[in-house]
Design a protein around this motif. Structure first.
Motif, mmCIF file in Angstrom:
data_model
loop_
_atom_site.group_PDB
_atom_site.id
_atom_site.type_symbol
_atom_site.label_atom_id
_atom_site.label_comp_id
_atom_site.label_asym_id
_atom_site.label_seq_id
_atom_site.Cartn_x
_atom_site.Cartn_y
_atom_site.Cartn_z
ATOM 1 N N ASN A 1 32.357 35.012 31.056
ATOM 2 C CA ASN A 1 31.653 34.221 32.068
ATOM 3 C C ASN A 1 31.716 34.822 33.467
ATOM 4 N N LEU A 2 31.557 36.133 33.547
ATOM 5 C CA LEU A 2 31.424 36.739 34.872
ATOM 6 C C LEU A 2 30.062 36.364 35.434
ATOM 7 N N PHE A 3 29.921 36.446 36.771
ATOM 8 C CA PHE A 3 28.641 36.112 37.391
ATOM 9 C C PHE A 3 27.746 37.360 37.335
ATOM 10 N N PRO A 4 26.701 37.348 36.510
ATOM 11 C CA PRO A 4 25.956 38.590 36.255
ATOM 12 C C PRO A 4 25.144 39.078 37.449
ATOM 13 N N ARG B 1 41.243 22.819 28.583
ATOM 14 C CA ARG B 1 40.165 22.471 29.510
ATOM 15 C C ARG B 1 40.453 21.170 30.251
ATOM 16 N N LEU C 1 37.946 20.649 33.395
ATOM 17 C CA LEU C 1 36.617 20.986 32.877
ATOM 18 C C LEU C 1 36.190 19.898 31.898
ATOM 19 N N PHE D 1 37.984 32.828 30.088
ATOM 20 C CA PHE D 1 37.229 32.295 28.962
ATOM 21 C C PHE D 1 37.033 33.339 27.871
ATOM 22 N N ARG E 1 41.826 22.733 41.028
ATOM 23 C CA ARG E 1 41.206 23.821 40.263
ATOM 24 C C ARG E 1 41.478 25.175 40.920
ATOM 25 N N GLN E 2 41.684 25.174 42.243
ATOM 26 C CA GLN E 2 42.012 26.439 42.904
ATOM 27 C C GLN E 2 43.392 26.935 42.496
ATOM 28 N N MET F 1 42.198 34.082 43.278
ATOM 29 C CA MET F 1 42.308 32.735 43.840
ATOM 30 C C MET F 1 43.767 32.388 44.109
ATOM 31 N N GLY G 1 34.918 33.433 45.253
ATOM 32 C CA GLY G 1 35.786 32.253 45.232
ATOM 33 C C GLY G 1 36.632 32.159 46.492
ATOM 34 N N ARG H 1 39.560 37.996 38.693
ATOM 35 C CA ARG H 1 38.861 36.947 39.460
ATOM 36 C C ARG H 1 39.758 35.719 39.614
ATOM 37 N N MET I 1 41.330 30.182 35.149
ATOM 38 C CA MET I 1 40.959 30.069 33.744
ATOM 39 C C MET I 1 40.203 31.322 33.301
ATOM 40 N N ASN J 1 42.491 21.851 33.783
ATOM 41 C CA ASN J 1 41.826 22.071 35.074
ATOM 42 C C ASN J 1 40.575 21.209 35.250
#
Ligand code: ADP
Ligand code: MG
Lengths: 281, 264
Positions: B108-111, B66, B71, B104, B97-98, B174, B122, B170, B102, B69
């Motif tokens: 941590n997908l965007f629901p 972490r 975090l 996880f 970060r681009q 990027m 992104g 995802r 990362m 990048n």
């Protein structure tokens, strides 16, 4: 598929059912009856009390305050005009309160010491002044200083008062979004602003809708307080009609019913929106 | 950055021992309050290298990657990624970060977004790629992780293994040059682990620089150039897999391997 199988008989012993009384008490029909009994009881008490006082009911005079047909044709009555005023006042105040509430919440969550201090100071200041006093402050003090009339004084007062409550709703909604969402947004290079806008706020709407509904209803109800500075909204109209006609029972029953109908419609409307959101995500 | 196409081509070779370091930790320390989470870490990852990090829970593996990048931010020492120094006040942190994807443990997908939107948001919002082009890229990578037919579903309609593959896609969208994985299969049901590992093996074959925290030792044996063992915030052992698995130098590492390899 198991549904289409020809009559399946369970081999095991069937389980004892709940008491019939418990089931009946739990049912929807029962709650509607209970509700009707309570409301009916209150109305009956008021009626019989008024009867005992020898009150002279004049319900037939109420409809003209909603609308009337005269030789000039159809006309809205005073109560309808007052209702529209209440609704516009509340909606402008609510829109302002949402914007202010969002700003206060974001400042609070910014993590910057100065911003947090400013927002907490604002929260504590507004939260610890009674709404009525706040209204007097806006009308008698800030109004003359900044030159706004009683209408805008009441809008701004309501907006400021509710922005505090709404900022707490925003804060709770934002905090309810999983921490992993921040990390995922950050890790694809989003700035804090982009993460809020595209990832966090859209998700927190789901958490915020139920308390926001409550806040809309609360706003419509607390707008009644501006009648003390004689803004011509629903409650003020009620007082005016009574001072001309002395029909206090009929008028207050009517005004209360109008508020109730409006807030019920709002609650039902928002619960539809909520259901749509629940399905989408 | 200039000779990128050529570099990309060269990276198809198994990691070249002489390629330049792309991640460098130089005496890095990290504290959470009083807790010393990373202790004097010095290590580097070369371009195209696949590094697998293992170690007991709480040993600082997540913290280590972490930091890469941003975090989390380290407290002292120098951490350089892709020629840019990583620290909180750095102007380059968003651009960095681009370059670093990362994945996880919890996906941590965007629901609130469909699979396709998860992949394009992104590139569109951060990289300012045009929507049609972002969508083309997204579909390409969905193909690559073998779920092109799920593009219009919401993440909640997907199995864990599918969600994790979307998460990998995802990051790939990027066009990152480095991929970090934090226990990507730990939250998966056993029958879904392999579908994710297969995608990761393929990714390794393309020459991507990868740092993977995992306890999947079969995967590690297959793809790792370097194995790292961490314990109590320190890097205890760094070795190529053949040495690491057969003849680890430290007793702590041997005990750990005995434990996790016990059950096959
Ligand atoms: N945000 C945090 N605040 C305080 N302590 C933390 C935080 N994150 C991790 N830690 C602690 O740092 C240590 C290393 O954590 P982590 O890097 O997650 O280990 P691992 O991934 O190897 O299990 C653990 O003891 C953990 O409790
Ligand atoms: Mg971890």
């Amino acid at each position: 598929m198991s549904l289409s199988e020809p009559s399946y008989t369970p081999k095991g012993r069937s389980l004892p059912q709940r008491q019939p009384i418990a089931r009946a008490v739990d049912s929807v029909t029962f709650s509607i009856i209970a509700y009707a009994v309570v409301v009916g009881g209150i109305v009956w008490l008021a009626y019989s009390g008024a009867q005992a006082m020898g009150y002279n009911w004049q319900w037939y005079r109420i409809p003209q305050y909603f609308y009337s047909f005269t030789e000039d044709g159809f006309q809205w009555g005073e109560i309808s005009v007052g209702l529209v005023k209440t609704l516009t006042l509340s909606s402008i105040a609510f829109a302002l309160a949402v914007v202010m509430g969002l700003i206060v919440a974001l400042l609070r969550l910014s993590g910057l010491v100065v911003c947090t201090a400013v927002s907490v100071a604002f929260l504590e200041l507004i939260r610890n002044i009674p709404l009525l006093v706040l209204l007097y402050l806006f009308y008698y003090v800030l109004g003359p200083i900044f030159g706004f009339d009683r209408y805008w004084a009441s809008i701004l007062c309501l907006a400021v008062f509710h922005s505090v409550l709404i900022s707490e709703i925003f804060r709770a909604g934002i905090n309810a979004v999983a921490k992993g969402q921040w990390e995922a947004a950050t890790s694809i290079g989003m700035s804090k602003g982009q993460a809020y806008r595209y990832i966090i706020l859209p998700q927190s709407i789901r958490f915020m809708l139920p308390p926001m509904t409550g806040e809309v209803v609360h706003m419509v109800k607390s707008s009644a307080i501006v009648s003390v500075i004689a803004v011509a909204e629903l409650t003020t109209i009620g007082r005016n009609i009574i001072s001309e006609t002395y029909m206090s029972f009929e008028v207050w029953f009517t005004i209360a019913a109008v508020y109730m109908v409006v807030t019920l419609i709002l609650s039902v409307g928002v619960s539809f929106v909520e259901r749509r959101y629940a399905v989408e995500t | 950055m200039m000779g990128q196409p050529l570099e990309k081509f060269c990276r198809c070779l198994p990691c070249m021992p002489d390629s330049a370091p792309i991640i460098t930790f130089d005496h890095v320390d990290k504290f959470y309050g009083d807790f010393h989470a990373l202790k004097d870490i010095s290590i580097s990852v070369r371009e195209g290298e696949r590094m697998v990090v293992c170690g007991p829970s709480g040993s600082g593996k997540s913290t280590l990657i972490r930091c890469i990048n941003g975090l989390e931010f380290h407290n002292s020492g120098v951490l350089t990624v892709d020629g840019v120094e990583v620290f909180e006040a750095s102007k380059h942190i968003y651009r960095l970060r681009q370059e670093v994807g990362m994945v996880f443990q919890q996906f941590n997908l965007f629901p609130h977004l469909t699979v396709l939107e998860n992949l394009t948001i992104g590139p569109i919002k951060v990289r300012k790629v045009s929507p049609p082009e972002a969508e083309r890229t997204a579909r390409k990578y969905l193909e690559r992780v073998r779920i092109p037919e799920q593009a219009d579903k919401y993440p909640s309609a997907l199995s864990g293994g599918q969600q994790q593959r979307v998460a990998i896609a995802r990051s790939l969208c990027m066009e990152s040059r480095i991929m970090l994985f934090d226990e990507p299969t730990s939250a998966l049901d056993p029958e879904m682990i392999n579908e994710v590992l297969d995608v990761m093996v393929e990714l390794a074959d393309t020459g991507m620089t990868m740092v993977v925290v995992t306890h999947e030792m079969g995967f590690a044996r297959k793809v790792a150039d370097t194995m790292v063992f961490m314990d109590a915030g320190e890097i205890v052992e760094t070795a190529p897999p053949d040495v690491f698995f057969t003849n680890p130098a430290s007793a702590r590492c041997r005990a750990f391997l005995d434990q996790i390899l016990d059950h096959g």
